[in-house]
Design a protein around this motif. Structure first.
Motif, short mmCIF file in Angstrom:
data_model
loop_
_atom_site.label_atom_id
_atom_site.label_comp_id
_atom_site.label_asym_id
_atom_site.label_seq_id
_atom_site.Cartn_x
_atom_site.Cartn_y
_atom_site.Cartn_z
N ARG A 1 -5.92 6.16 5.42
CA ARG A 1 -5.10 4.97 5.64
C ARG A 1 -5.78 3.87 6.44
NH1 ARG A 1 0.38 6.94 8.23
NH2 ARG A 1 -1.05 8.37 9.25
N LEU A 2 -6.55 4.24 7.44
CA LEU A 2 -6.99 3.24 8.42
C LEU A 2 -8.47 2.97 8.37
CD1 LEU A 2 -4.86 4.46 11.44
CD2 LEU A 2 -4.37 2.60 9.85
N GLY A 3 -8.83 1.73 8.04
CA GLY A 3 -10.21 1.27 8.18
C GLY A 3 -11.20 1.84 7.21
N GLU A 4 -10.72 2.51 6.18
CA GLU A 4 -11.67 3.12 5.25
C GLU A 4 -11.95 2.19 4.08
OE1 GLU A 4 -10.15 7.64 6.24
OE2 GLU A 4 -10.78 7.12 4.22
N THR A 5 -13.10 2.38 3.49
CA THR A 5 -13.51 1.54 2.37
C THR A 5 -12.55 1.71 1.20
OG1 THR A 5 -15.81 1.67 3.03
CG2 THR A 5 -15.37 1.02 0.76
N GLN A 6 -12.12 0.59 0.63
CA GLN A 6 -11.26 0.61 -0.55
C GLN A 6 -12.12 0.29 -1.78
OE1 GLN A 6 -7.64 -1.68 -0.11
NE2 GLN A 6 -7.34 -1.00 1.99
N TYR A 7 -11.95 1.08 -2.81
CA TYR A 7 -12.70 0.93 -4.06
C TYR A 7 -11.77 0.38 -5.13
CZ TYR A 7 -16.10 3.74 -1.58
OH TYR A 7 -16.99 4.19 -0.64
N ASN B 1 3.29 2.15 2.76
CA ASN B 1 2.61 2.16 4.05
C ASN B 1 2.23 0.75 4.48
OD1 ASN B 1 1.25 3.47 6.29
ND2 ASN B 1 -0.66 2.94 5.28
N GLY B 2 2.98 -0.24 4.08
CA GLY B 2 2.68 -1.61 4.46
C GLY B 2 2.92 -2.52 3.28
N ARG B 3 3.36 -3.74 3.59
CA ARG B 3 3.70 -4.70 2.55
C ARG B 3 3.26 -6.09 2.99
NH1 ARG B 3 7.24 -4.29 -1.72
NH2 ARG B 3 7.83 -6.30 -2.61
N GLN C 1 0.84 -1.19 0.00
CA GLN C 1 0.00 0.00 0.00
C GLN C 1 0.88 1.24 0.00
OE1 GLN C 1 -2.26 1.70 3.62
NE2 GLN C 1 -3.86 0.60 2.49
#
Lengths: 108, 113
Positions: B97-103, B55-57, B48
């Motif tokens: 970044r945190l906990g939000e809906t990804q489209y 921001n993360g792998r 991400q």
């Protein structure tokens, strides 16, 4: 490590026959549980986000519910166009962890 | 508001080659995530980016790399392609970044021969 298990793997319904899909999860600090619909060869289409136990959301023939250990996607009087793979995902931070999906077929 | 777009839609490569996949996020979405989906399985998180920084792998080797640009576009690069890299590659965007809906976008189908 976040984990998601969906059941059943496949479900075949007759048009109008209501049913439920299950999503069991383990997560260290749930920040969101998501339901997506995916048609063959396409990207997942967002359906619902649930954040806390007891929360419910509805959209047309679909209703999603959430407890501390699992979520259900209830399908009321399904139509053939509801046929798709339904994916459940959780996040405890930034990444989504998906289950393997439930392949739903609705026969006319 | 435009959705997430990806290019190309399909791609065929041979083992050992390199590939670049592209994604255009929704306007205003600062986070882009990339996922690999093998046939019959759920998507697996690759990495991400948030405001152009990783921001993360997930559990993918370093030959999978990415970039995010200021204009809401991003790239996934895969070097030294292997047969097992054949999959649907999905990008998803979200506002934060945190906990939000990804489209999600429509995906790029990669076949490695």
């Amino acid at each position: 490590e976040d984990q998601v298990t969906q059941s059943p793997e496949a479900l075949r319904l007759q048009e109008g026959e209501s049913s439920s899909l299950n999503c069991s999860y383990t997560v260290s600090g749930l920040r969101g549980l998501f339901w997506y619909r995916q048609d063959p060869g396409k990207g997942p289409e967002f359906l619902f986000t649930l954040y806390s136990a007891g929360e419910e959301k509805e959209k047309e023939r679909l209703k999603a519910t959430l407890t501390k250990k699992e979520s259900f996607l209830h399908i009321t009087a399904p139509k053939p166009e509801d046929s798709a793979t339904y994916l459940c995902a959780v996040t405890s931070g930034s990444r989504l962890t998906f289950g393997e999906g439930t392949q739903l077929t609705v026969n006319p | 508001e435009t959705g997430v777009t990806q290019s190309p839609t399909h791609l065929i490569k041979t083992r050992g080659q390199q590939v670049t996949l592209r994604c255009s996020s929704q306007s205003g979405h600062n986070t882009v995530s990339w996922y690999q989906q093998a046939l019959g399985q759920g998507p697996q998180f690759i990495f991400q980016y948030y405001r152009e920084e990783e921001n993360g792998r997930g559990n993918f080797p370093p030959r999978f790399s990415g970039l995010q640009f200021p204009n809401y576009s991003s790239e996934l690069n895969v070097n030294a392609l292997e047969l097992d890299d054949s999959a649907l590659y999905l990008c998803a965007s979200s506002p934060g970044r945190l906990g939000e809906t990804q489209y999600f976008g429509p995906g790029t189908r990669l076949l490695v021969l």
